[in-house]
Design an enzyme around this catalytic site. Structure first.
Site, PDB file in Angstrom:
ATOM      1  CD  GLU A  17      -2.869   1.243   0.215  1.00  0.00           C
ATOM      2  OE1 GLU A  17      -2.460   1.874  -0.786  1.00  0.00           O
ATOM      3  OE2 GLU A  17      -3.990   0.720   0.292  1.00  0.00           O
ATOM      4  NE  ARG A 100      -5.231  -2.412   8.788  1.00  0.00           N
ATOM      5  CZ  ARG A 100      -5.248  -2.002   7.519  1.00  0.00           C
ATOM      6  NH1 ARG A 100      -4.716  -0.825   7.200  1.00  0.00           N
ATOM      7  NH2 ARG A 100      -5.789  -2.739   6.571  1.00  0.00           N
ATOM      8  CG  ASN A 102      -6.301   1.422   4.580  1.00  0.00           C
ATOM      9  OD1 ASN A 102      -5.606   0.411   4.675  1.00  0.00           O
ATOM     10  ND2 ASN A 102      -7.137   1.629   3.580  1.00  0.00           N
ATOM     11  CD  GLU A 121     -10.625  -5.891   5.711  1.00  0.00           C
ATOM     12  OE1 GLU A 121     -11.430  -6.497   4.967  1.00  0.00           O
ATOM     13  OE2 GLU A 121      -9.398  -5.897   5.552  1.00  0.00           O
ATOM     14  CG  ASN A 148      -8.235   2.652   0.426  1.00  0.00           C
ATOM     15  OD1 ASN A 148      -7.014   2.679   0.514  1.00  0.00           O
ATOM     16  ND2 ASN A 148      -8.945   1.545   0.650  1.00  0.00           N
ATOM     17  CG  ASP A 197      -7.072  -0.334  -2.101  1.00  0.00           C
ATOM     18  OD1 ASP A 197      -6.383   0.471  -1.464  1.00  0.00           O
ATOM     19  OD2 ASP A 197      -7.272  -1.493  -1.706  1.00  0.00           O
TER      20      ASP A 197
END
Length: 290
Positions: A17, A100, A102, A121, A148, A197
């Site tokens: 990521e 967390r 991202n 999630e 995202n 994403d």
């Protein structure tokens, strides 16, 4: 014209990521969230290094002190690659240990915009934040399970933010001081095409997004019309970054997360770093002012 991405670095990331081109050292930096790793790749020399973070790491961005800001599950930290140290700067969700960080970006004014998410999630506990000159503030945008982005337009007046599980990319106007104003739907991903994403802007004001589970990355024009689709030999595309001396190489992080043994056998390159020719330049990166 059909374009297919090619693997340029075999890392087998569980959840790659946050790729970002850092011009001051001519290298691409990215993370593997689940393996707590920060990666650096020098495409000219082929050198690759990694550091281990003390917690899940969602993003890394260059800062005006010559170091980096990183989004760990425990908060935003300053990271020094010279000694691998992490120093806590802000912990906006200390009361939400199941969350967390991202994804993130630097706006033209030097502010870091970043998002959080429920690590399981499931809960709609993900929020978007703005960090600028020592002040970390909640954006006020609605909570979602998996955030995202965001991505910010080159004039700094539009914020693109993604609700991954909702399959929607939203667009909000920003005031001069970075406050979120009107919000409307930008793109909704159709069924069967995967999940949107990380978003990234190019030099023509178009938005690129990886599609997790969709085998592709897409480019959308400012009106939300799909202009281009790039095919990958792996299913989970997380985010695009433009790099190289002319910012005309597109790099993409990918993930092995969620793939069973049958899928991994069929996708031996899953989790690698990929590259392709996007036919357009990216936007020079801004150094964060934290």
């Amino acid at each position: 014209m059909s374009i297919e991405a090619q693997s340029v670095l075999s890392v087998g990331a569980t959840l790659g990521e946050g790729p970002v081109w850092v011009a001051r050292d001519a290298a691409l930096w990215f993370v593997d969230i689940k393996e707590h790793r920060i990666h650096r790749f020098d495409p000219a020399g082929g050198d690759a290094r990694h550091w281990t973070a003390p917690a899940q790491v969602g993003w890394i961005l260059p800062t005006d002190d010559g170091l980096f800001a990183v989004g760990l599950q425990t908060g935003v930290h300053r990271f020094d690659p010279a000694d691998g140290s992490f120093v806590l700067l802000h912990a906006p969700e200390a009361a939400l240990p199941g969350n967390r960080q991202n994804d993130a970006t630097v706006a033209p004014d030097g502010a870091i915009w970043f998002g959080s998410m429920d690590d399981g999630e499931a809960q709609e506990s993900g929020r978007f934040y703005r960090l600028y000159k020592g002040l970390c503030a909640d954006s006020g945008l609605p909570s979602v399970s998996i955030t995202n982005g965001p991505a910010v337009s080159t004039d700094g007046r539009t914020l693109y933010h993604t609700d991954t599980l909702g399959k929607r990319i939203w667009r909000s106007s920003l005031s001069e001081d970075g406050a979120v104003q009107e919000t409307g739907l930008f793109v909704e991903i159709e069924d069967g095409a995967g999940y949107p994403d990380g978003p990234t802007m190019d030099a023509e004001g178009c938005l690129w997004t990886g599609l997790y589970g969709g085998w592709t990355a897409r480019r959308y024009d400012p009106a939300g019309k799909m202009m281009q689709e790039v095919r990958f030999p792996v299913s989970n595309i997380t985010k695009i970054a433009f790099g190289g001396p002319d910012l005309r190489t597109a790099y993409a992080t990918t993930a092995r997360k969620g793939l069973d043994m049958t899928a991994l056998t069929a996708q031996p390159l899953a989790g690698d770093l990929f590259a392709f020719d996007p036919g357009v330049a990216g936007v020079p990166g801004t150094i964060a002012t934290i």
